[in-house]
Structure formats: structure tokens, C-alpha cells
Design a protein around this motif. Structure first.
Motif, PDB file in Angstrom:
ATOM      1  N   LEU A 240     -10.779  -6.074 -15.645  1.00 31.72           N
ATOM      2  CA  LEU A 240     -11.838  -5.510 -14.780  1.00 31.72           C
ATOM      3  C   LEU A 240     -12.054  -6.387 -13.554  1.00 31.72           C
ATOM      4  CD1 LEU A 240     -14.430  -4.429 -17.497  1.00 31.72           C
ATOM      5  CD2 LEU A 240     -12.861  -2.981 -16.183  1.00 31.72           C
ATOM      6  N   ALA A 241     -11.958  -7.679 -13.739  1.00 35.12           N
ATOM      7  CA  ALA A 241     -12.122  -8.572 -12.582  1.00 35.12           C
ATOM      8  C   ALA A 241     -11.016  -8.379 -11.583  1.00 35.12           C
ATOM      9  CB  ALA A 241     -12.176 -10.034 -13.053  1.00 35.12           C
ATOM     10  N   GLY A 242      -9.828  -8.124 -12.064  1.00 32.44           N
ATOM     11  CA  GLY A 242      -8.705  -7.901 -11.158  1.00 32.44           C
ATOM     12  C   GLY A 242      -8.871  -6.626 -10.374  1.00 32.44           C
ATOM     13  N   LEU A 243      -9.455  -5.604 -11.011  1.00 34.30           N
ATOM     14  CA  LEU A 243      -9.658  -4.354 -10.288  1.00 34.30           C
ATOM     15  C   LEU A 243     -10.745  -4.452  -9.234  1.00 34.30           C
ATOM     16  CD1 LEU A 243      -9.370  -1.872 -13.284  1.00 34.30           C
ATOM     17  CD2 LEU A 243      -7.668  -2.328 -11.497  1.00 34.30           C
ATOM     18  N   LEU A 244     -11.653  -5.392  -9.366  1.00 33.16           N
ATOM     19  CA  LEU A 244     -12.732  -5.560  -8.374  1.00 33.16           C
ATOM     20  C   LEU A 244     -12.261  -6.314  -7.145  1.00 33.16           C
ATOM     21  CD1 LEU A 244     -15.732  -6.366 -10.754  1.00 33.16           C
ATOM     22  CD2 LEU A 244     -15.213  -4.219  -9.597  1.00 33.16           C
ATOM     23  N   LEU A 245     -11.092  -6.890  -7.179  1.00 35.13           N
ATOM     24  CA  LEU A 245     -10.572  -7.601  -6.008  1.00 35.13           C
ATOM     25  C   LEU A 245     -10.242  -6.601  -4.907  1.00 35.13           C
ATOM     26  CD1 LEU A 245      -8.204 -10.179  -7.738  1.00 35.13           C
ATOM     27  CD2 LEU A 245     -10.483 -10.607  -6.750  1.00 35.13           C
ATOM     28  N   PRO A 246     -10.105  -7.055  -3.682  1.00 33.93           N
ATOM     29  CA  PRO A 246      -9.710  -6.148  -2.592  1.00 33.93           C
ATOM     30  C   PRO A 246      -8.343  -5.544  -2.862  1.00 33.93           C
ATOM     31  CG  PRO A 246     -10.572  -8.222  -1.737  1.00 33.93           C
ATOM     32  CD  PRO A 246     -10.457  -8.409  -3.198  1.00 33.93           C
TER      33      PRO A 246
ATOM     34  N   LEU B 271       4.175   3.201 -13.567  1.00 34.17           N
ATOM     35  CA  LEU B 271       3.361   4.068 -12.720  1.00 34.17           C
ATOM     36  C   LEU B 271       4.310   4.964 -11.943  1.00 34.17           C
ATOM     37  CD1 LEU B 271       0.676   1.555 -11.369  1.00 34.17           C
ATOM     38  CD2 LEU B 271       0.309   3.431 -12.990  1.00 34.17           C
ATOM     39  N   ALA B 272       4.171   6.253 -12.124  1.00 35.86           N
ATOM     40  CA  ALA B 272       5.034   7.223 -11.442  1.00 35.86           C
ATOM     41  C   ALA B 272       4.274   7.869 -10.307  1.00 35.86           C
ATOM     42  CB  ALA B 272       5.504   8.273 -12.439  1.00 35.86           C
ATOM     43  N   ARG B 273       5.043   8.453  -9.354  1.00 32.07           N
ATOM     44  CA  ARG B 273       4.394   9.151  -8.264  1.00 32.07           C
ATOM     45  C   ARG B 273       3.571  10.306  -8.817  1.00 32.07           C
ATOM     46  NH1 ARG B 273       8.440  10.691  -3.611  1.00 32.07           N
ATOM     47  NH2 ARG B 273       9.305  11.868  -5.364  1.00 32.07           N
ATOM     48  N   SER B 274       2.529  10.667  -8.107  1.00 32.12           N
ATOM     49  CA  SER B 274       1.625  11.702  -8.602  1.00 32.12           C
ATOM     50  C   SER B 274       2.328  13.032  -8.770  1.00 32.12           C
ATOM     51  CB  SER B 274       0.424  11.856  -7.651  1.00 32.12           C
ATOM     52  OG  SER B 274      -0.292  10.641  -7.600  1.00 32.12           O
ATOM     53  N   THR B 275       3.392  13.292  -8.013  1.00 29.78           N
ATOM     54  CA  THR B 275       4.116  14.563  -8.143  1.00 29.78           C
ATOM     55  C   THR B 275       4.918  14.630  -9.436  1.00 29.78           C
ATOM     56  OG1 THR B 275       5.924  13.623  -6.870  1.00 29.78           O
ATOM     57  CG2 THR B 275       4.232  14.875  -5.670  1.00 29.78           C
ATOM     58  N   ASP B 276       5.221  13.453 -10.048  1.00 33.47           N
ATOM     59  CA  ASP B 276       5.977  13.397 -11.307  1.00 33.47           C
ATOM     60  C   ASP B 276       4.980  13.268 -12.444  1.00 33.47           C
ATOM     61  OD1 ASP B 276       8.296  13.479  -9.868  1.00 33.47           O
ATOM     62  OD2 ASP B 276       8.425  11.286  -9.717  1.00 33.47           O
TER      63      ASP B 276
ATOM     64  N   ALA C 171      -5.782  -5.379  -1.119  1.00 30.30           N
ATOM     65  CA  ALA C 171      -4.638  -6.204  -0.698  1.00 30.30           C
ATOM     66  C   ALA C 171      -4.266  -7.199  -1.776  1.00 30.30           C
ATOM     67  CB  ALA C 171      -4.955  -6.946   0.603  1.00 30.30           C
ATOM     68  N   VAL C 172      -5.316  -7.602  -2.559  1.00 29.82           N
ATOM     69  CA  VAL C 172      -5.028  -8.607  -3.580  1.00 29.82           C
ATOM     70  C   VAL C 172      -4.546  -7.967  -4.867  1.00 29.82           C
ATOM     71  CG1 VAL C 172      -6.036 -10.499  -4.915  1.00 29.82           C
ATOM     72  CG2 VAL C 172      -6.683 -10.144  -2.528  1.00 29.82           C
ATOM     73  N   ARG C 173      -5.285  -6.864  -5.261  1.00 26.59           N
ATOM     74  CA  ARG C 173      -4.934  -6.253  -6.537  1.00 26.59           C
ATOM     75  C   ARG C 173      -3.862  -5.191  -6.320  1.00 26.59           C
ATOM     76  NH1 ARG C 173      -7.783  -1.345  -6.787  1.00 26.59           N
ATOM     77  NH2 ARG C 173      -9.453  -1.207  -5.248  1.00 26.59           N
ATOM     78  N   ALA C 174      -3.013  -5.032  -7.319  1.00 22.81           N
ATOM     79  CA  ALA C 174      -2.028  -3.954  -7.302  1.00 22.81           C
ATOM     80  C   ALA C 174      -2.224  -3.188  -8.601  1.00 22.81           C
ATOM     81  CB  ALA C 174      -0.619  -4.522  -7.179  1.00 22.81           C
ATOM     82  N   GLN C 175      -1.305  -3.370  -9.533  1.00 21.40           N
ATOM     83  CA  GLN C 175      -1.474  -2.762 -10.846  1.00 21.40           C
ATOM     84  C   GLN C 175      -1.559  -3.862 -11.889  1.00 21.40           C
ATOM     85  OE1 GLN C 175       1.283  -2.158  -8.969  1.00 21.40           O
ATOM     86  NE2 GLN C 175       2.694  -3.615  -9.919  1.00 21.40           N
ATOM     87  N   GLN C 176      -2.307  -3.601 -12.923  1.00 22.16           N
ATOM     88  CA  GLN C 176      -2.463  -4.543 -14.027  1.00 22.16           C
ATOM     89  C   GLN C 176      -2.434  -3.746 -15.334  1.00 22.16           C
ATOM     90  OE1 GLN C 176      -5.854  -7.052 -13.659  1.00 22.16           O
ATOM     91  NE2 GLN C 176      -5.210  -7.960 -11.711  1.00 22.16           N
ATOM     92  N   THR C 177      -1.951  -4.412 -16.377  1.00 17.62           N
ATOM     93  CA  THR C 177      -1.892  -3.783 -17.695  1.00 17.62           C
ATOM     94  C   THR C 177      -2.351  -4.761 -18.741  1.00 17.62           C
ATOM     95  OG1 THR C 177      -0.453  -2.684 -19.292  1.00 17.62           O
ATOM     96  CG2 THR C 177       0.539  -4.464 -18.056  1.00 17.62           C
ATOM     97  N   GLU C 178      -2.876  -4.232 -19.806  1.00 13.84           N
ATOM     98  CA  GLU C 178      -3.394  -5.039 -20.903  1.00 13.84           C
ATOM     99  C   GLU C 178      -3.143  -4.294 -22.203  1.00 13.84           C
ATOM    100  OE1 GLU C 178      -5.069  -8.253 -22.808  1.00 13.84           O
ATOM    101  OE2 GLU C 178      -4.558  -8.036 -20.692  1.00 13.84           O
ATOM    102  N   ALA C 179      -2.834  -5.035 -23.270  1.00 16.68           N
ATOM    103  CA  ALA C 179      -2.638  -4.472 -24.594  1.00 16.68           C
ATOM    104  C   ALA C 179      -3.366  -5.328 -25.608  1.00 16.68           C
ATOM    105  CB  ALA C 179      -1.144  -4.393 -24.938  1.00 16.68           C
TER     106      ALA C 179
ATOM    107  N   ILE D 136      -3.854   0.540 -18.460  1.00 16.32           N
ATOM    108  CA  ILE D 136      -3.235   0.314 -17.144  1.00 16.32           C
ATOM    109  C   ILE D 136      -4.332   0.500 -16.087  1.00 16.32           C
ATOM    110  CG2 ILE D 136      -1.508   1.062 -15.479  1.00 16.32           C
ATOM    111  CD1 ILE D 136       0.139   2.131 -17.762  1.00 16.32           C
ATOM    112  N   GLY D 137      -4.504  -0.527 -15.227  1.00 14.49           N
ATOM    113  CA  GLY D 137      -5.425  -0.426 -14.092  1.00 14.49           C
ATOM    114  C   GLY D 137      -4.633  -0.338 -12.803  1.00 14.49           C
TER     115      GLY D 137
END
Length: 393
Positions: A12-18, A120-125, A20-28, A47-48
Motif C-alpha cells: 500500500l505504501a508503494g501505491l501511494l508513491l507518485p 500485466l496485460a494490455r487492457s484489450t487482452d 513516476a516512482v511506483r510502477a507495478q508491485q506484487t505480493e503473496a 497485484i498493485g
């Protein structure tokens, strides 16, 4: 549980970053701190991302042809089922997508997963419609997972014991005793059966032997029923005819007729004792029939049908006349034995029983002065069915 909570807070902290800083993150993370072999637990994968793509979870990466399989493996984890899957927006432009799996493990001590593959796939897929195109999918993995696996045994359980010694049991004798009794009963039953068979054989009287003349006449009757004109080879006919004569004379006169030649058989019958007479005329007839049979058997002579029938009739007459002669001789011998027995049983008269001037011969004489005489017993035709009839009577 503490470690999984810290991981979710970091996500959650990673998703609150700007952006430019955050991209994708995953946790299990898993729903338990430890498990036992075969127990079931939940595995959650999160997946965030910024919401511009669609999440791809491990079960999306399986080809359509294999999706009907009961489960698949992620490291030491066995995925049994997909409990739930979904997502929600987070923050201004972020999104959280997650899936919950029902899992189990059969690892010892610790179950390990080096990283859970996601993408993460494109939204069309749309991953649910099929496998995402590799060129259009961003692939990455979660952090490694470690789940302690506790033993099924209680802590106080003793260690595995060593193999014990082979137990010795006392030898049982009753099977051998039972086997001996069965064998003894079988042997006793066999002896009883053999004794019963012997008693039956001794109790049953042997049937009286068939007279040789009856056997010979029956065989001659079968020969008479044969159609000589339809017979392909008359040699077998004469072989049977000679065998009938030899068998009859061998049994009736008690001579080895089957092993002797024709001349030897005639000589033996000629030299018979008086109590076994065979008239010489019948011996000559026998000689003629056997000579004719030998010519057919060994010289391949083919007699005409009428001649064969005449020889067959001559054979029957020879057998019947020989039997009549034997029975007449037996009747004479029987009468002589009876007369001898009566004479032996008559008491002798002593000299003292007779008066002077008289004699036993005088008392035995008849009125004419002649002594009584006893004519020998002569067999009659009525007493002998095989006696030849006088054609001039």
C-alpha cells in the motif's frame, strides 16, 4: 500472519508513491504461519498497478487445454482450487487485483516457493478469454514464500524402534495328525471296497460256457446270410469258414487245430482214442473243405458261387454229424458207467448159503435153460438232435 501484514502495508505504501516512482508491485502470502502435511490453507496473490493493464495470475498462464486439470503446482504448493478473484480501485488512479487459491503441501520441514509468476496485460487482452500474448504482457514474480511444515507426530512420540527379533511359535502337530487320520481312513475304505468286489466276484456264478457246436452253427448262419455275388473278395469268406471248422474241432476233440496245418490236423484226428471218436468219413470231409480253403487263400483260386455254397452246406453237415457222433459215444460211456456202478453195488453170494446139488448158475437160468443177457444201450435219434438221419428210412 505478522509477516504477511507487513507485506501488505509495504504494498500500500508503494501505491501511494507518485506515478513516476511506483510502477507495478506484487505480493503473496498464506493464511497460516505453519501447516501439516496434507492440510489445506489459503494462498493470496495481490497485484498493485496503475490500472492501465489487466492482471494475469498463475492460473491465467495455463493453456486452455490444461485448465481442466484438478490442480497445478507452484513450487512446493499444490493449488487445488480458485476460491475467489477480483479487484478494486485504490487511491486516485491505482488499482488492487487479487486472487485467493486453496492450496496444500506435502513438503517436509518447510514448503518453499521461489516466486509466484504474475503479469500485466494490455487492457484489450482479457486474460479470462484466453492466454495473453507474450509480447503484450509484462511478466514479473512475487517475493519468495516459506511455510514451516510441522510433523504429524506428537513431540513426546518416541523415535522409530529397531526391527524386533523374529518371534518363535511352538510347532503344531495337529495338521499332521489330521492328515494321518485321513490317509488311514482312505486306505481302510480302499481295502473295504476291494473286499466287497472280491465277494461280489465270488458270489456271482460264472455263466456256463457256450457249447462249441452252438458257436460254430451260429457263425455258419452268419456266413449263409452273406450275398456271395456282391462279395468283392471271396478269400475272407474262406478264411472265416476254415476258422469255424478248426475252432470247433480244436475245442471238441481237444487238439491244437488252429496252430496245425491241414495234414497235421487230419493226422491228430485219425489217431484219437476210442472215447473221442471222429468217423473217418467226416475226417475226409474235413480234409476236403480245408484243402479247398487253402487253395483259395494261398493259390488265389476263385471258385464259383454254387461251389462255395455247396462247401458251406458240406461244412454244416460235417459239424452236425461230428457232434452227433460225440454225443452218441458219450451216451454209451454213460450207460457203461451206470452198469458198472450197479454191478459193484450187488452183494456177492457165498458158498455156504447155497444148498448141495444146487448152483447159482442154475438158479439164474430161465425156464428154457438159457442165461439172461443184457444188450448194450444204443442211442436213439430222439436222444441226440445232431444224429444224421437215414435217407432210406
Amino acid at each position: 500472519m505478522i509477516r504477511s501484514t507487513i507485506s501488505r502495508l509495504a504494498l500500500l505504501a508503494g501505491l501511494l508513491l507518485p506515478n513516476a516512482v511506483r510502477a507495478q508491485q506484487t505480493e503473496a502470502y498464506v493464511s497460516v504461519d505453519s501447516t501439516r502435511i496434507g492440510d489445506r490453507f489459503e494462498l493470496t496473490v495481490v497485484i498493485g498497478h496503475d490500472g492501465s493493464r489487466s492482471p494475469v495470475f498463475p492460473h491465467h498462464l495455463i493453456p486452455d487445454s490444461l485448465r481442466s486439470m484438478a490442480h497445478f503446482a507452484l513450487g512446493d504448493f499444490e493449488i487445488l482450487d480458485v476460491r475467489k478473484e477480483g479487484g478494486r480501485p485504490y487511491g486516485n488512479s491505482g488499482r488492487l487485483d487479487s486472487v485467493v487459491y486453496e492450496a496444500t503441501t506435502f513438503a517436509i520441514d518447510t514448503a518453499r516457493v521461489s516466486g509466484i509468476p504474475v503479469g500485466l496485460a494490455r487492457s484489450t487482452d482479457t486474460p479470462s478469454d484466453g492466454l495473453a500474448t507474450p509480447a503484450d504482457t509484462l511478466r514479473f514474480a512475487s517475493q519468495p514464500l516459506f511455510l514451516p511444515v510441522v510433523s504429524l507426530l506428537e513431540p513426546t512420540t518416541e523415535d522409530i524402534r529397531d526391527i524386533t527379533e523374529v518371534a518363535e511359535f511352538p510347532r503344531s502337530w495337529w495338521p499332521w495328525v489330521l492328515l494321518g487320520l485321513v490317509l488311514a481312513a482312505a486306505i481302510a475304505a480302499w481295502f473295504w471296497y476291494r473286499l466287497r468286489q472280491a465277494d461280489d466276484v465270488e458270489a456271482a456264478p460264472a455263466p456256463p460256457p457256450v457249447p462249441p457246436v452252438d458257436v460254430a452253427l451260429e457263425r455258419l448262419t452268419r456266413l449263409e446270410a452273406i450275398d456271395l455275388r456282391a462279395l468283392p473278395d471271396v478269400k475272407s469268406y474262406y478264411v472265416e469258414l476254415a476258422d469255424i471248422l478248426r475252432t470247433y474241432f480244436g475245442q471238441r476233440a481237444n487238439v491244437p487245430a488252429l496252430e496245425a496245418t491241414t495234414r497235421e490236423l487230419v493226422d491228430k484226428l485219425t489217431r484219437l482214442r476210442a472215447d473221442r471218436p471222429v468217423p473217418r468219413a467226416l475226417i475226409r470231409d474235413l480234409h476236403d473243405i480245408l484243402d479247398q480253403s487253402d487253395l483259395v487263400k494261398f493259390a488265389d483260386i476263385q471258385p464259383v458261387v454254387d461251389r462255395t455254397r455247396a462247401i458251406l452246406q458240406q461244412t454244416r453237415e460235417t459239424v452236425e454229424k461230428t457232434e452227433a457222433a460225440y454225443r452218441a459215444a458219450e451216451q454209451v460211456a454213460q450207460a457203461e458207467r451206470i452198469r458198472a456202478a450197479e454191478h459193484a453195488n450187488t452183494p456177492a453170494v457165498s458158498d455156504s448159503a447155497t444148498s448141495p446139488g444146487t448152483s447159482l448158475d442154475a438158479e439164474s437160468a430161465d425156464s428154457s435153460g438159457a442165461f439172461p443177457t443184457e444188450s448194450p444201450v444204443k442211442p436213439t435219434d430222439s436222444a441226440n438232435p445232431y444224429a444224421p438221419k437215414n435217407p432210406h428210412a
